[in-house]
Design an enzyme around this catalytic site. Structure first.
Site, short mmCIF file in Angstrom:
data_model
loop_
_atom_site.label_atom_id
_atom_site.label_comp_id
_atom_site.label_asym_id
_atom_site.label_seq_id
_atom_site.Cartn_x
_atom_site.Cartn_y
_atom_site.Cartn_z
CB ALA A 1 36.63 68.63 -0.82
CE1 TYR A 2 31.82 61.34 -0.67
CE2 TYR A 2 30.74 62.13 1.33
CZ TYR A 2 30.83 61.22 0.30
OH TYR A 2 29.92 60.18 0.23
CB CYS A 3 30.30 67.89 2.81
SG CYS A 3 30.62 66.76 4.18
#
Length: 248
Positions: A156-158
């Protein structure tokens, strides 16, 4: 004596702790009046503001949930009322939660996109429009090097940070030539809580510099873009010790 030049005003989201604190401190020392945005870190934010004021600077701690569109507008208006019109926006606030991809739920996914991508979009659109009307301004996004070295347990961060890379370039095109939009992409700076020594060593083994960087390294990158020539826009600067030299 020559007249004192008017101060410049900067807003740093998530500016009270970790990398954000280093950025706020560096900008304050460089002569900016700094709006330190926070969500829950009231004590660190107020302590930092006191430090900046004690050093002769101007600063304000401003609480706001930047995932709320109304709060974004209220935050920008509060900066104007407290310190003046913004000359520099630093989109720094981020969430970075480890979750195996097969266990990634809808709530975690949407929250990462909301903080790491949607909030910078809203702030860039609002602040960028006001800067455009004034004829000048700088926006610096804290991006990431995950486009080259993706982390499967932080999907999700990436994805959100990859989107922020694109937002940086698209908004640089849209706001040129009056507003410069650039990004700083930190590599191994501050490891997440719970990172084992073996995991640290594995990451650092891929860093040509041979060590982790510091929050101050990222802050220097922000200062570079804050003071860079107008002819530099749409650029994302890796601050990663050379890790992005290899796609391996």
């Amino acid at each position: 004596m020559p007249p004192t030049p008017p101060h410049r005003v900067a807003l740093v989201t998530g500016g009270a702790i970790r990398v954000g604190r280093a950025i706020s401190t560096a900008l304050g020392r460089a002569g900016y009046a700094v709006a330190v945005n926070y969500l829950r870190s009231a004590q660190p934010a107020n302590e930092l503001v006191s430090e900046l004021r004690s050093a002769g600077g101007q600063a304000a701690a401003l609480q706001a949930d930047i995932t709320n569109p109304r709060s974004v507008t209220e935050l920008v208006d509060a900066v104007r009322d407290e310190l003046g019109e913004l000359d520099l926006l630093v989109n720094n606030a981020a969430v970075f939660e480890r979750r195996a991809f097969v266990e990634l739920d809808e709530t975690t996914w949407r929250y990462h996109l909301s903080v790491n991508l949607e909030a910078p979009f809203r702030l860039t659109r609002l602040v960028g429009e006001r800067m455009w009307e004034r004829g000048r301004g700088r926006i610096v996004n804290i991006c990431g090097t995950i486009g080259i070295h993706p982390l499967g347990d932080y999907a999700a961060y990436c994805v959100a940070k990859s989107g922020l890379d694109a937002l940086t370039r698209c908004s640089a095109q849209a706001l040129a030539p009056r507003v410069q939009v650039n990004g700083v992409a930190p590599g191994a700076i501050l490891f997440p809580e719970g990172t084992s020594e073996a995991e640290r060593e594995e990451v650092l083994a891929r860093v040509p510099a041979g060590s982790a960087g510091t929050p101050e390294d990222v802050a220097r990158g922000v200062l570079f873009f804050a003071e860079a020539p107008d002819y530099i826009t749409g650029t994302i600067l890796p601050v990663d010790g050379g890790a992005s030299l290899s796609a391996g």
